[in-house]
Design an enzyme around this catalytic site. Structure first.
Site, PDB file in Angstrom:
ATOM      1  NE  ARG A 186      31.499 -12.932  24.272  1.00 16.88           N
ATOM      2  CZ  ARG A 186      31.868 -12.792  23.016  1.00 16.88           C
ATOM      3  NH1 ARG A 186      32.373 -11.646  22.589  1.00 16.88           N
ATOM      4  NH2 ARG A 186      31.754 -13.791  22.169  1.00 16.88           N
ATOM      5  CE  LYS A 216      26.953 -16.831   4.696  1.00 13.68           C
ATOM      6  NZ  LYS A 216      28.329 -16.326   4.788  1.00 13.68           N
ATOM      7  N   GLY A 235      26.214 -17.147  20.631  1.00 10.12           N
ATOM      8  CA  GLY A 235      25.768 -16.261  19.558  1.00 10.12           C
ATOM      9  C   GLY A 235      24.293 -15.900  19.636  1.00 10.12           C
ATOM     10  N   GLY A 237      31.656 -17.822  17.322  1.00 12.15           N
ATOM     11  CA  GLY A 237      32.528 -18.602  16.429  1.00 12.15           C
ATOM     12  C   GLY A 237      33.305 -19.679  17.166  1.00 12.15           C
TER      13      GLY A 237
HETATM   14  C1  3PG Z   1      33.537 -12.792  19.266  1.00 11.07           C
HETATM   15  O1  3PG Z   1      32.821 -11.889  19.694  1.00 11.07           O
HETATM   16  O2  3PG Z   1      33.143 -13.630  18.434  1.00 11.07           O
HETATM   17  C2  3PG Z   1      34.918 -12.933  19.826  1.00 11.07           C
HETATM   18  O3  3PG Z   1      35.180 -11.939  20.753  1.00 11.07           O
HETATM   19  C3  3PG Z   1      35.934 -12.943  18.723  1.00 11.07           C
HETATM   20  O4  3PG Z   1      35.864 -11.759  17.986  1.00 11.07           O
HETATM   21  P1  3PG Z   1      36.281 -11.770  16.454  1.00 11.07           P
HETATM   22  O5  3PG Z   1      35.270 -12.597  15.734  1.00 11.07           O
HETATM   23  O6  3PG Z   1      36.294 -10.331  16.030  1.00 11.07           O
HETATM   24  O7  3PG Z   1      37.655 -12.406  16.370  1.00 11.07           O
HETATM   25 MG    MG Z   2      33.025 -13.354  15.880  1.00 12.29          MG
END
Ligand code: 3PG
Ligand code: MG
Length: 415
Positions: free
Chosen positions: A48, A214, A372, A395
């Site tokens: 990142r 999920k 992810g 997310g």
């Molecule tokens: C992540 O790692 O998914 C983003 O940086 C957002 O973080 P958060 O889910 O804690 O808002």
């Molecule tokens: Mg997150």
């Protein structure tokens, strides 16, 4: 613009800004995995940070004063020392090969003083935004305080763009109200291009691979992609929810019983790697019981025995899925096929990863990895640099693929 998958109104990008001598407030997602080693917090994955370098290089070359703001973890308004961004400032300095100043706050006098002596090309990283509850609450007064050091605003934090927080939604509102421009960074632009535009009219066949725990997390994505993709391959624990829908027994496997009526035009595993979870009587750090996963074995029967649980797709399914993947011209992958962190349950995910790389290199396919765990799985397999695009969002990429408007993008100035 009319589009049926993800619609992205063109926004200003850093290319459109006149930044020389100006203070640019840059929201980045430096929420990187860290681990304590000998009393020090060490960064485990720099992806990142690395992915923001093109934006930062461009701002530096064009003489901007760069004020970076980010969050780390979920400190919930507390000054958690383990969630300080200071180690990130050191790492970033190494990567930029130039000094990166750090202030142990994100608002207030100390920040303003430091910014007041910045020269064109200087870089400053502010402390964790989430040391203040007002960040997640998108508190307008807090946004005003952050925006005190902002002439212009850039968002390169795709991974946090699904959050309507002070730094992603509030600050651009303040800057825009003053007549300042708010633009996407190059990382943001790339993410929107690959997860949005590239999937709008994909080269065919378009194959979607979905895994993870999920169904409820992915159901909107499945919904949107059902009439877009030729094939949707389902793996991971969510496959068991679908199997339940088809009337199969799923043993102890993780299922969502209220979700069983959903989605039919998809491929499901025909065999699985199952194991028998045996309670060790111990608790993990989170206070949850620890199970020993005994007797991992291939299960080719339609039903999973009552005492067992599925942890990976089986070899026959992996072979069948890999064949589909190898013939694809566009691939979107989100979610591993099994519990790949345990070697005994990694074969399914690794077989798919290799097939994705083969399609990319031999079939000229565009392969897009939706962030992810699937990114982690590809990197684990050493194949991370052999796909077309890997998202830095977890997310955020899911919400974007669902067709949701991301608040962090919506807040930027239209072209
Ligand atoms: C992540 O790692 O998914 C983003 O940086 C957002 O973080 P958060 O889910 O804690 O808002
Ligand atoms: Mg997150």
């Amino acid at each position: 613009m009319l589009c049926d998958l993800v619609c992205f109104m063109p926004k200003l990008t850093v290319r459109d800004l006149q930044v020389r001598g100006k203070r640019i407030f840059v929201r980045v997602d430096y929420n990187v995995p860290m681990e304590e080693k000998d009393g020090q917090m060490v960064i485990n994955d720099i992806t990142r940070i690395k992915e923001t370098i093109p934006t930062l290089d461009s701002l530096i070359q064009n003489g901007a004063k760069i004020i970076l703001a980010a969050h780390l973890g979920r400190p919930k308004g507390q000054r958690e020392a383990s969630m300080s961004l200071r180690p990130v400032a050191h790492k970033l300095a190494d990567m930029l090969v130039r000094p990166v100043a750090f202030v142990d706050d994100c608002i207030g006098e100390k920040v303003e003083k430091t910014v007041s002596v910045m020269q064109p090309g200087d870089v400053l990283l502010l402390e964790n935004l989430r040391y203040y509850n007002e960040e997640e609450a998108n508190d307008p007064a807090f946004a005003e305080k952050l925006a005190k050091v902002a002439d212009l605003y850039v968002n390169d934090a795709f991974g946090a763009a699904h959050r309507a927080h002070a730094s992603t939604a509030g600050v651009p509102r303040v800057v825009a109200k003053r007549g300042g421009q708010c633009a996407a960074g190059f990382l943001m632009e790339r993410e929107l291009k690959f997860l949005g535009d590239e999937l709008e009219s994909p080269a065919r066949p378009f194959v979607v691979i979905l895994g993870g725990a999920k169904v409820s997390d992915k159901i909107k994505v499945i919904d949107r992609l059902l009439d877009k993709a030729e094939t949707i391959l389902i793996g991971g624990a969510m496959a068991y929810t679908f199997k339940l829908a088809l009337g199969h027994k799923t043993g102890k496997s993780l299922v969502e019983r209220d979700r069983v009526d959903l989605a039919k035009a998809v491929l499901l595993p025909t065999d699985n790697i199952i194991a028998t979870p045996v309670d060790t009587g111990k608790l993990n750090k989170k206070g949850k019981p620890v199970f020993d996963l005994q007797n991992p074995r291939v299960n080719s029967a339609p039903d999973i025995p009552d005492d067992a649980e599925g942890f990976d797709i089986g070899p026959e399914t992996a072979r069948r899925y890999a064949e589909v993947v190898r013939s694809a011209k566009t691939i979107l992958w989100n979610g591993p096929m099994g519990m790949f962190e345990d070697k005994r349950f990694a074969d399914g995910t690794n077989t798919i990863a290799k097939a994705v790389v083969e399609a990319t290199e031999k079939n000229g396919a565009k392969s897009i990895i939706g962030g992810g765990d699937s990114v982690k799985a590809l990197n684990n397999a050493g194949l991370g640099d052999r796909v077309t695009f890997m998202s830095t969002g977890g997310g955020a990429s899911l919400e974007f693929l669902e067709g949701a408007e991301l608040p962090g993008v919506a807040a930027l100035t239209d072209k």
